[in-house]
Design a protein around this motif. Structure first.
Motif, PDB file in Angstrom:
ATOM      1  N   TRP A 129      32.347 -14.201 -22.321  1.00  0.00           N
ATOM      2  CA  TRP A 129      32.342 -12.738 -22.239  1.00  0.00           C
ATOM      3  C   TRP A 129      33.085 -12.249 -20.994  1.00  0.00           C
ATOM      4  CZ3 TRP A 129      29.289 -10.347 -18.308  1.00  0.00           C
ATOM      5  CH2 TRP A 129      29.384  -8.957 -18.293  1.00  0.00           C
ATOM      6  N   ILE A 130      32.836 -12.879 -19.858  1.00  0.00           N
ATOM      7  CA  ILE A 130      33.546 -12.477 -18.630  1.00  0.00           C
ATOM      8  C   ILE A 130      35.037 -12.727 -18.784  1.00  0.00           C
ATOM      9  CG2 ILE A 130      33.854 -12.958 -16.171  1.00  0.00           C
ATOM     10  CD1 ILE A 130      30.893 -13.707 -16.054  1.00  0.00           C
ATOM     11  N   VAL A 141      22.399 -14.794 -16.077  1.00  0.00           N
ATOM     12  CA  VAL A 141      23.208 -14.307 -17.200  1.00  0.00           C
ATOM     13  C   VAL A 141      22.787 -12.889 -17.574  1.00  0.00           C
ATOM     14  CG1 VAL A 141      23.628 -14.603 -19.673  1.00  0.00           C
ATOM     15  CG2 VAL A 141      23.762 -16.577 -18.150  1.00  0.00           C
ATOM     16  N   CYS A 142      21.487 -12.654 -17.647  1.00  0.00           N
ATOM     17  CA  CYS A 142      20.985 -11.316 -17.994  1.00  0.00           C
ATOM     18  C   CYS A 142      21.403 -10.280 -16.959  1.00  0.00           C
ATOM     19  CB  CYS A 142      19.466 -11.343 -18.112  1.00  0.00           C
ATOM     20  SG  CYS A 142      18.843 -12.299 -19.503  1.00  0.00           S
ATOM     21  N   LEU A 143      21.319 -10.621 -15.688  1.00  0.00           N
ATOM     22  CA  LEU A 143      21.677  -9.677 -14.625  1.00  0.00           C
ATOM     23  C   LEU A 143      23.169  -9.368 -14.632  1.00  0.00           C
ATOM     24  CD1 LEU A 143      19.456 -11.126 -11.747  1.00  0.00           C
ATOM     25  CD2 LEU A 143      19.071  -9.012 -13.031  1.00  0.00           C
ATOM     26  N   LEU A 144      23.988 -10.382 -14.856  1.00  0.00           N
ATOM     27  CA  LEU A 144      25.433 -10.159 -14.924  1.00  0.00           C
ATOM     28  C   LEU A 144      25.800  -9.259 -16.099  1.00  0.00           C
ATOM     29  CD1 LEU A 144      26.648 -13.783 -14.133  1.00  0.00           C
ATOM     30  CD2 LEU A 144      27.174 -11.765 -12.765  1.00  0.00           C
ATOM     31  N   VAL A 145      25.212  -9.542 -17.258  1.00  0.00           N
ATOM     32  CA  VAL A 145      25.500  -8.739 -18.444  1.00  0.00           C
ATOM     33  C   VAL A 145      24.989  -7.309 -18.259  1.00  0.00           C
ATOM     34  CG1 VAL A 145      24.933  -8.432 -20.884  1.00  0.00           C
ATOM     35  CG2 VAL A 145      25.576 -10.691 -20.025  1.00  0.00           C
ATOM     36  N   THR A 146      23.802  -7.161 -17.700  1.00  0.00           N
ATOM     37  CA  THR A 146      23.229  -5.832 -17.484  1.00  0.00           C
ATOM     38  C   THR A 146      24.094  -4.992 -16.555  1.00  0.00           C
ATOM     39  OG1 THR A 146      20.985  -6.685 -17.810  1.00  0.00           O
ATOM     40  CG2 THR A 146      21.199  -4.580 -16.669  1.00  0.00           C
ATOM     41  N   ILE A 148      21.238 -10.323 -25.433  1.00  0.00           N
ATOM     42  CA  ILE A 148      21.140 -11.306 -24.358  1.00  0.00           C
ATOM     43  C   ILE A 148      19.717 -11.377 -23.813  1.00  0.00           C
ATOM     44  CG2 ILE A 148      21.839 -11.807 -21.977  1.00  0.00           C
ATOM     45  CD1 ILE A 148      23.885 -12.654 -24.042  1.00  0.00           C
ATOM     46  N   TRP A 149      19.086 -10.224 -23.598  1.00  0.00           N
ATOM     47  CA  TRP A 149      17.723 -10.217 -23.069  1.00  0.00           C
ATOM     48  C   TRP A 149      16.736 -10.811 -24.067  1.00  0.00           C
ATOM     49  CZ3 TRP A 149      15.720  -9.879 -18.421  1.00  0.00           C
ATOM     50  CH2 TRP A 149      16.470  -9.291 -17.393  1.00  0.00           C
ATOM     51  N   ILE A 159      23.658 -22.184 -24.372  1.00  0.00           N
ATOM     52  CA  ILE A 159      24.276 -21.151 -25.220  1.00  0.00           C
ATOM     53  C   ILE A 159      24.456 -19.856 -24.447  1.00  0.00           C
ATOM     54  CG2 ILE A 159      23.853 -19.636 -27.205  1.00  0.00           C
ATOM     55  CD1 ILE A 159      22.564 -22.061 -28.600  1.00  0.00           C
ATOM     56  N   LEU A 160      23.423 -19.443 -23.712  1.00  0.00           N
ATOM     57  CA  LEU A 160      23.504 -18.205 -22.931  1.00  0.00           C
ATOM     58  C   LEU A 160      24.564 -18.302 -21.845  1.00  0.00           C
ATOM     59  CD1 LEU A 160      19.718 -17.317 -22.630  1.00  0.00           C
ATOM     60  CD2 LEU A 160      21.486 -15.823 -23.567  1.00  0.00           C
ATOM     61  N   VAL A 161      24.622 -19.424 -21.151  1.00  0.00           N
ATOM     62  CA  VAL A 161      25.636 -19.618 -20.112  1.00  0.00           C
ATOM     63  C   VAL A 161      27.030 -19.589 -20.724  1.00  0.00           C
ATOM     64  CG1 VAL A 161      26.578 -21.276 -18.455  1.00  0.00           C
ATOM     65  CG2 VAL A 161      24.116 -20.863 -18.546  1.00  0.00           C
ATOM     66  N   GLY A 162      27.191 -20.246 -21.865  1.00  0.00           N
ATOM     67  CA  GLY A 162      28.494 -20.251 -22.534  1.00  0.00           C
ATOM     68  C   GLY A 162      28.920 -18.868 -22.992  1.00  0.00           C
TER      69      GLY A 162
END
Length: 263
Positions: free
Chosen positions: A93-94, A190-195, A207-208, A85-88
């Motif tokens: 989002w990107i 995923v967290c680092l990319l979103v952050t 996300i976190w 789910i997080l990867v999706g």
């Protein structure tokens, strides 16, 4: 003119040269994914051969023991599902919010390349660690464990290449691929990319929170030992820091791999 038309121009906002780099990153990811799958199968065979059984003492298992069996009975694959789910969410989002109007290192195709390269590098390192030391199963022999149903035996042959495809297709299971956690690598990336790239603080918090919950479920259902989580967390963050610093200063191998055609 390849630079002025085509579906990729609308989707990625990129020229042919940059698109080729993107496809190279996909090919590298697929090769790395297969290689880590093969080492997982080899680790499985070595674990069965040497009868590596557990569990060993683990603080995470002790901390979440109160609801381990309830969560496992409810859904033993919950950590896998939340990872997917997080990867999706990150991929969508990107694709939606990092538009082709962004310049240089903010463009979506460059972010996708960073993601693929980082996951691939982590998989390459995991291919070494997972077969270097085979950790014992985190469940006792007399306890039913979903991850070990229909698992590979200890027989080694040239057929291991095909057995890897069987494992990747979900026809066979393995239960000795522990250090370090691939779930953690994907979740933390995923967290680092979103952050780094998201401008919405609420999205980052969500996300976190999902990531922390996922990491807890990984330990709670005993898909990994706590050391696997810490190993994946530390290695992923350190690789991200080194990568990001090289890209920021436009020096080093990582900067060359991620360099957009137009900045």
């Amino acid at each position: 003119d390849i630079k002025d038309k085509g579906w990729y121009k609308h989707v990625f906002g990129s020229s042919g040269t940059e698109l080729r780099r993107f496809w190279y990153s996909i090919m590298y990811f697929l090769i790395s994914f297969y290689c880590v799958g093969m080492t997982n199968v080899i680790a499985q065979k070595r674990g069965v051969m040497y009868n590596v059984e557990g569990p060993i003492a683990d603080l995470g298992f002790d901390a979440f023991y109160a609801f381990t069996h309830q969560l496992y009975s409810y859904n033993p694959w919950i950590c896998d599902q939340f990872t997917y789910i997080l990867v999706g969410i990150c991929a969508v989002w990107i694709g939606i919010f990092m538009g082709r109007r962004n310049k240089g290192y903010q463009r979506r195709i460059v972010i996708y390349k960073r993601w693929l390269f980082l996951v691939s590098f982590c998989f390459n390192m995991r291919s070494i660690t997972v077969i270097s030391t085979v950790l014992p199963r985190p469940w006792k022999d007399d306890e039913e464990w979903t991850f070990c149903k229909n698992e590979f035996d200890s027989h080694f042959s040239w057929n291991v290449a095909w057995e890897t495809f069987e494992y990747m297709a979900g026809n066979k299971n393995i239960c000795y691929d522990f250090f370090y956690s691939g779930h953690t690598v994907n979740v933390i990336l995923v967290c680092l990319l979103v952050t780094k790239y998201s401008k919405c603080i609420y999205f980052k918090i969500i996300i976190w929170c999902l990531a922390i919950f996922t990491l807890i479920t990984i330990i709670a259902v005993r898909a990994h030992y706590t050391i696997d989580i810490w190993g994946g967390l530390i290695i992923t963050i350190l690789l991200w820091i080194v990568w990001d610093m090289q890209v920021r200063y436009r020096e080093g191998l990582f900067a060359k791999l991620e360099r957009p055609e137009r900045e």
